[in-house]
Every structure is written in C-alpha cells, then in structure tokens.
Motif scaffolding. Structure first.
Motif, short mmCIF file in Angstrom:
data_model
loop_
_atom_site.label_atom_id
_atom_site.label_comp_id
_atom_site.label_asym_id
_atom_site.label_seq_id
_atom_site.Cartn_x
_atom_site.Cartn_y
_atom_site.Cartn_z
N LEU A 1 0.80 -1.22 0.00
CA LEU A 1 0.00 0.00 0.00
C LEU A 1 0.84 1.28 0.00
N SER A 2 2.14 1.14 0.12
CA SER A 2 3.05 2.29 0.21
C SER A 2 2.65 3.25 1.33
N ALA A 3 2.24 2.67 2.44
CA ALA A 3 1.84 3.43 3.63
C ALA A 3 2.56 2.82 4.82
N SER A 4 2.30 3.37 5.98
CA SER A 4 2.95 2.84 7.17
C SER A 4 2.01 2.97 8.37
N ILE A 5 2.14 2.03 9.28
CA ILE A 5 1.41 2.11 10.54
C ILE A 5 2.36 2.79 11.52
N ASP A 6 2.02 4.00 11.94
CA ASP A 6 2.93 4.81 12.76
C ASP A 6 3.42 4.11 14.02
N SER A 7 2.54 3.43 14.69
CA SER A 7 2.90 2.84 15.98
C SER A 7 3.35 1.38 15.88
N ALA A 8 3.51 0.86 14.68
CA ALA A 8 3.82 -0.56 14.52
C ALA A 8 5.13 -0.97 15.19
N ASP A 9 6.17 -0.18 15.01
CA ASP A 9 7.47 -0.53 15.61
C ASP A 9 7.39 -0.55 17.13
N GLU A 10 6.78 0.48 17.66
CA GLU A 10 6.69 0.60 19.12
C GLU A 10 5.79 -0.50 19.72
N GLN B 1 5.43 9.54 31.94
CA GLN B 1 5.99 9.64 30.59
C GLN B 1 5.16 8.80 29.63
N LEU B 2 4.80 9.37 28.48
CA LEU B 2 4.02 8.65 27.47
C LEU B 2 4.94 8.12 26.38
N MET B 3 4.49 7.06 25.73
CA MET B 3 5.23 6.52 24.59
C MET B 3 5.09 7.49 23.42
N PRO B 4 6.08 7.55 22.53
CA PRO B 4 6.08 8.56 21.47
C PRO B 4 4.90 8.49 20.49
N THR B 5 4.46 7.29 20.10
CA THR B 5 3.45 7.20 19.05
C THR B 5 2.06 6.82 19.53
N ILE B 6 1.94 6.39 20.77
CA ILE B 6 0.62 6.04 21.30
C ILE B 6 0.46 6.64 22.70
N THR C 1 1.30 5.01 28.90
CA THR C 1 2.46 5.25 29.76
C THR C 1 3.66 4.39 29.34
N ALA C 2 4.82 4.98 29.39
CA ALA C 2 6.05 4.24 29.09
C ALA C 2 6.37 3.22 30.18
N ALA C 3 5.70 3.33 31.30
CA ALA C 3 5.91 2.38 32.41
C ALA C 3 5.43 0.99 32.06
N ILE C 4 4.68 0.86 30.97
CA ILE C 4 4.13 -0.45 30.61
C ILE C 4 5.24 -1.48 30.36
N PHE C 5 6.40 -1.02 29.90
CA PHE C 5 7.53 -1.93 29.72
C PHE C 5 8.01 -2.45 31.08
N TYR C 6 8.04 -1.58 32.07
CA TYR C 6 8.53 -1.96 33.40
C TYR C 6 7.50 -2.79 34.17
N ILE C 7 6.24 -2.63 33.82
CA ILE C 7 5.20 -3.46 34.44
C ILE C 7 5.42 -4.93 34.06
#
Length: 185
Positions: free
Chosen positions: A56-65, A135-140, A143-149
C-alpha cells in the motif's frame, strides 16, 4: 464420588500446598494465554506493517513501538515458565559430581538466592514503574511504564516459582492438557 481435580491430589499433601498449587496454576495459565496473545498480536502487527509498507506504500505509525512492546511482554511473561522447569543457563559440571542429596540442597539454596534477587527486582521495578508513569510513549498515548510493568510481573511470578522450588513443591503444567479425540470429561 469422583474428585474434582484428581491430578492435583497427587501433588498436594496439605490444604495450604493445594491452595498454593491452584493459585500458581491460575497464574501460569493466565500467563500462558497472555504470551500467546502477545505473540499473535506482534505477528499480526508486523505482517500488517509489511503489507502496508510494501503493498500500500503506507505505514502504521505505531507498529514498531507496539511490536516491541508485545515482544517485551511475551519474553518477560515466559521467563517464569522457564524458571519453573529449570530451563536456564547454567554450568553444572561440578554440581553433577556431587551426591544427589547435596545437589537437592544446593538447588534449594540457589532457589533462595534467586528469590532474593527477584525480591530486589520487584522492588526496583516498582520504582521504575512509578518513575516512568507520567511519561508517554512517542506514538501512542500509553504510559512508558508499561515496559517496566512486564518486568514487575515477571519478577513476582518468578519469585512464586522459586518459593515452590525452595519448598520442594512440584509444579503443575502451564499449558492446558491436550484433549484426546473421542475422550469425554
């Protein structure tokens, strides 16, 4: 009268032990299905991203994160399942030469030492969660704390399995038993 859980009776010699095993089974099964969900979500998201990008020559912004988040959760949720059955990196050349009774006591001692490390990890990850909560994640907007949870849950779950090893409580299988064709409950 047929017992409700005959497979549990063989493992539990006391009511407290039985409650511990039932609780651990519930936690293990919940974790087991959460791992499947995280892996499936990661796979679907990465596949959708590849399709979107190359077709589709598009991208899902939050896919990597999000795929990174699903991967981290799957890995940290899986760690206690490995601890439960002793799948970890270790060199046991010297330990293998010791008598069985000494090996068992040494295993209990190592479970105790590992449990102490897990207690410290629970405490430190609680601090990390509190520190990153705002702290929020850049694309969604999560909370960035979700990794630490994920680390916190993994350490707590691992601690329970290490306690079981110290108390010589045999673990129950995490995965549901396969249903044999033609079998009835």
């Amino acid at each position: 009268m047929k017992p409700r859980a005959p497979w549990l009776e063989a493992h539990a010699s006391s009511p407290a032990k039985k409650r511990f095993l039932v609780t651990m089974l519930a936690i293990d099964r919940t974790s087991y299905y959460a791992i499947i969900l995280a892996m499936a979500s990661m796979t679907i998201l990465v596949t959708a991203q590849v399709f979107a990008r190359y077709v589709l020559s598009a991208s899902i912004d939050s896919a990597d994160e999000l795929s990174r988040l699903f991967f981290v959760w799957a890995i940290f949720l899986a760690i206690p399942h490995g601890i439960k059955i002793g799948i970890h990196v270790g060199i046991d050349v010297f330990v293998g030469l010791l008598p069985r009774a000494v090996q068992r006591q040494l295993a209990r001692l190592m479970a105790l030492a590992s449990a102490l490390v897990m207690i410290a990890l629970v405490w430190l990850s609680l601090g990390a969660v509190a520190d990153k909560w705002q702290q929020l994640m850049p694309t969604i907007p999560v909370t960035a704390a979700i990794f630490y949870i994920a680390v916190l849950i993994s350490a707590g779950h691992s601690l329970l399995h290490l306690i079981a090893q110290m108390l010589l409580i045999e673990p129950l299988p995490s995965a549901p038993a396969a249903v044999k064709e033609g079998a009835t409950s």
